[in-house]
Design an enzyme around this catalytic site. Sequence first.
Site, mmCIF file in Angstrom:
data_model
loop_
_atom_site.group_PDB
_atom_site.id
_atom_site.type_symbol
_atom_site.label_atom_id
_atom_site.label_comp_id
_atom_site.label_asym_id
_atom_site.label_seq_id
_atom_site.Cartn_x
_atom_site.Cartn_y
_atom_site.Cartn_z
ATOM 1 N N GLY A 84 -29.133 -6.805 5.479
ATOM 2 C CA GLY A 84 -30.426 -7.430 5.664
ATOM 3 C C GLY A 84 -30.277 -8.904 5.935
ATOM 4 N N GLY A 85 -31.407 -9.612 5.920
ATOM 5 C CA GLY A 85 -31.386 -11.029 6.224
ATOM 6 C C GLY A 85 -30.668 -11.861 5.187
ATOM 7 C CG MET A 86 -32.052 -12.672 1.607
ATOM 8 S SD MET A 86 -32.674 -12.851 -0.056
ATOM 9 C CE MET A 86 -31.347 -13.802 -0.787
ATOM 10 N N GLY A 87 -28.110 -10.520 2.908
ATOM 11 C CA GLY A 87 -26.746 -10.136 2.592
ATOM 12 C C GLY A 87 -26.470 -8.689 2.918
ATOM 13 C CB VAL A 95 -26.716 -3.472 -0.167
ATOM 14 C CG1 VAL A 95 -26.713 -2.693 -1.486
ATOM 15 C CG2 VAL A 95 -27.818 -4.527 -0.187
ATOM 16 C CE LYS A 152 -29.341 -7.540 -0.912
ATOM 17 N NZ LYS A 152 -30.743 -7.699 -0.496
ATOM 18 C CG ASP A 202 -38.599 -10.314 1.485
ATOM 19 O OD1 ASP A 202 -39.514 -10.231 2.328
ATOM 20 O OD2 ASP A 202 -37.420 -10.039 1.749
ATOM 21 N N GLY A 257 -26.105 -0.957 3.382
ATOM 22 C CA GLY A 257 -27.066 -1.534 4.313
ATOM 23 C C GLY A 257 -26.880 -3.030 4.442
#
Length: 432
Positions: free
Chosen positions: A26-29, A31, A46, A140, A24
């Site tokens: 997301g906003g941070m990285g 996975v 991640k 978060d 997947g």
Amino acid sequence: MSPEPAARLGRTLAGRFHLLRVLGQGGMGTVYEAEQVGLSRHVALKVLHPHVASSPGAVERFQREATLMARLHHPGAAHVYDFGQDGGELFLAMERVHGETLEAVTFREGPLPNPVAVDVMAQVLEVLEAAHALGIVHRDLKPANVMLTGELSSPRVKVLDFGLAQVVDGSAQARITASGMVHGTPAYMSPEQCRGEPVDGRADLYSLACMLHEFLTGQPPFGQTPAAEVMSGHLYRPPPPLRQLRPQLQLPQALEALVLDCLAKRPEQRPENAQVVRLRLRQTLTPAIPLSQVPRGEGKKKERPASAPPSPTPEVPSGLPVGVLEEGGSFSMEVGTALAAVGFRVVPCTEKEVPLGDFRALVIVPAPGRDALALACRLASRPEAPPVLLCGEDDLTVMTRAIEGGIYDYVPLPLDPPELCRKVARALRARR
């Protein structure tokens, strides 16, 4: 899927993590599922986005937060195995959790039944208790960061991505960048996060209340988009009553009151900590009177409902000894009998001889007329202590003092055997 994540497949990061597939983004990285070379262990790896890894101070914050997260050992938190840097890319190796996020579950199922929502959130609160005790604030907390590993009828949760929001911005500030990305998830952010102020565990309680609001009504308190409007709601608008959104919802008044208490604009107006919220949350489905009407300072007693519905017998972990500290009186025998009847291995002990290291949980039952709160708090504070459960008068003030004093859970008397067994089973799962 962007070309960059796919291009990493087949690489071995830092000589020890072979990237197998993308799980997947997301906003941070991104996975990945990766195999840890030499251990043949599959992990969730991640890899932080370049703009995150290259922000000022990001490497130092990442190392500090990852070291702290690795200290969090709780069955409901995804374990951190390793972290590092490879050619400027920051990565974090975590437990590979198989299941479905709460975001996916609620998208498919819609609002959850009250008992399921309460059970899931109570388990998340157990994890928050352990994290906050280490000084770790999630920052978060949202449905996409909570994984269900069991059936919805008997859910087991795993909380993901502890502390990583701090890596994005050292002050945990929520900012909308030129590209429109928000450092944080607006629908679940506390007012202090929206203002860019320092946060503590009470920010997580606000986020949890936003989640519970969504699970019960089908939407977070102030919607999900646009981001600026949602954040304005957190800052300035009162949260809408849950039953106003779903008039047909059979919602206990105490449950709605607890959600609204946790959504207070100022941290000091919210419940003190995750333990207090968990205690109140577990009580919301069966109280005789609303907890919001019980004056805390007076410790007003509550009467139990005359005919509570039968509760299912909890799953009992075999072979884990439960100590029962007997101070005399009929309740001590009643507690031991109730636990033994469903399969717990009960070991009686006395105040003079309490082998804390031999127990996976300890239940303290005071003698009639004696206050055992000080004894329970003293035992619970020892480094080798297991989760300590205190039995006592059904008094909200005493319950709150017990939780604030480090007691894992409080068991009101007269005894409700199924409730006792559920609490002890949760304590055993937390200790494991």
